[in-house]
Scaffold this active site. Structure first.
Site, PDB file in Angstrom:
ATOM      1  CB  CYS A   1       0.478   1.628   4.141  1.00 34.45           C
ATOM      2  SG  CYS A   1      -1.246   1.113   4.029  1.00 34.45           S
TER       3      CYS A   1
ATOM      4  CB  CYS B   1      -0.907  -0.057   1.231  1.00 30.32           C
ATOM      5  SG  CYS B   1      -1.655   1.488   1.710  1.00 30.32           S
TER       6      CYS B   1
END
Length: 97
Positions: free
Chosen positions: A25, A22
């Site tokens: 993230c 991600c």
């Protein structure tokens, strides 16, 4: 320590539900490192990989990553998906000291 024990602390616990793949993230990670330095022992910051903990993610209804949840004594005090600045997260944690 089990997840339930972790979130049942008196001090607030910020849990970052993330995934290795991600992009957002990866943006959130250094922000959380900065935040850890600011708050010291007043709160805990925990990262949980949703791909390695799918049952927990499902139980908590995690649909997107990153999802940040602040737990206070086992209850959800705040929850939001997306990348958040350290200043905002610090303010939210201080509200729950």
């Amino acid at each position: 320590m089990k997840f339930q024990e972790l979130i049942n602390q008196e001090k607030p616990v910020l849990v970052d539900f993330y995934a290795e793949w991600c992009g957002p993230c990866k943006q959130q990670a250094p922000i959380l490192e900065d935040l850890k330095g600011r708050i010291g022992d007043n709160a805990s910051i925990v990262k949980i990989d949703v791909d390695k903990n799918p049952q927990l993610a499902s139980k908590l209804g995690i649909r997107g990553v990153p999802t940040l949840i602040i737990f206070k004594e086992g209850k959800v005090a705040w929850r939001q998906s997306g990348v958040f600045p350290a200043d905002e997260l610090e303010r939210l944690l201080k509200e729950n000291y």
